[in-house]
Design a protein around this motif. Structure first.
Motif, PDB file in Angstrom:
ATOM      1  N   TRP A 170     -10.620-108.352  45.759  1.00  0.00           N
ATOM      2  CA  TRP A 170     -10.878-109.574  46.514  1.00  0.00           C
ATOM      3  C   TRP A 170     -10.821-110.841  45.660  1.00  0.00           C
ATOM      4  N   CYS A 171     -10.606-110.704  44.370  1.00  0.00           N
ATOM      5  CA  CYS A 171     -10.700-111.823  43.416  1.00  0.00           C
ATOM      6  C   CYS A 171      -9.349-112.509  43.235  1.00  0.00           C
ATOM      7  N   SER A 195     -18.747-112.447  35.710  1.00  0.00           N
ATOM      8  CA  SER A 195     -17.657-113.153  36.377  1.00  0.00           C
ATOM      9  C   SER A 195     -16.372-112.390  36.111  1.00  0.00           C
ATOM     10  N   ILE A 196     -15.471-112.454  37.091  1.00  0.00           N
ATOM     11  CA  ILE A 196     -14.174-111.808  36.895  1.00  0.00           C
ATOM     12  C   ILE A 196     -13.079-112.820  37.201  1.00  0.00           C
ATOM     13  N   TRP A 198     -11.723-106.416  36.985  1.00  0.00           N
ATOM     14  CA  TRP A 198     -11.195-107.126  38.137  1.00  0.00           C
ATOM     15  C   TRP A 198     -11.737-106.540  39.436  1.00  0.00           C
ATOM     16  N   ASP A 245     -15.867-103.045  41.395  1.00  0.00           N
ATOM     17  CA  ASP A 245     -16.522-102.560  42.606  1.00  0.00           C
ATOM     18  C   ASP A 245     -16.628-101.031  42.599  1.00  0.00           C
ATOM     19  N   CYS A 257      -8.195-112.929  39.617  1.00  0.00           N
ATOM     20  CA  CYS A 257      -7.803-111.603  39.093  1.00  0.00           C
ATOM     21  C   CYS A 257      -6.354-111.294  39.465  1.00  0.00           C
TER      22      CYS A 257
END
Length: 103
Positions: A28-29, A70-71, A25, A57, A32
């Protein structure tokens, strides 16, 4: 059982034994943030599974090793071996059904 934060340095040890689910994750997602509470609920209900979170990150090596593009991506492992990779949001029921087949 709580969801454990894992890192590039601890990932192998954190996923070496039994059935594990790792939530890849980032802060910012949006999806997530939707997936996280589902994983936390399951962690409280499924004692036979170890639940981990890995911030992509802060821990890019592990994400690259498993080709996480992709998350959220949920990686299911049994005794350190990948048995399933789930991309995108999954409901509690979907995840429980998938995890139960590896117990």
């Amino acid at each position: 059982m709580a969801v454990v934060d894992t890192t590039d340095q601890t990932f192998v040890a954190d996923t070496a034994n039994g059935v594990t689910l790792t939530d890849f994750w980032a802060t910012w997602c949006g999806p997530c943030r939707m997936q996280s509470p589902v994983v936390e609920q399951l962690a409280g209900e499924m004692d036979a599974v170890t639940f981990n979170k890995l911030d992509v990150d802060q821990n890019p090596e592990t994400a690259q090793k498993f080709n996480v593009m992709s998350i959220p991506t949920l990686l299911v492992q049994k005794d350190g071996q990948v048995v399933d990779t789930l991309v995108g949001y999954h409901s509690k029921e979907q995840l429980a059904k998938i995890l139960n087949q590896y117990l």
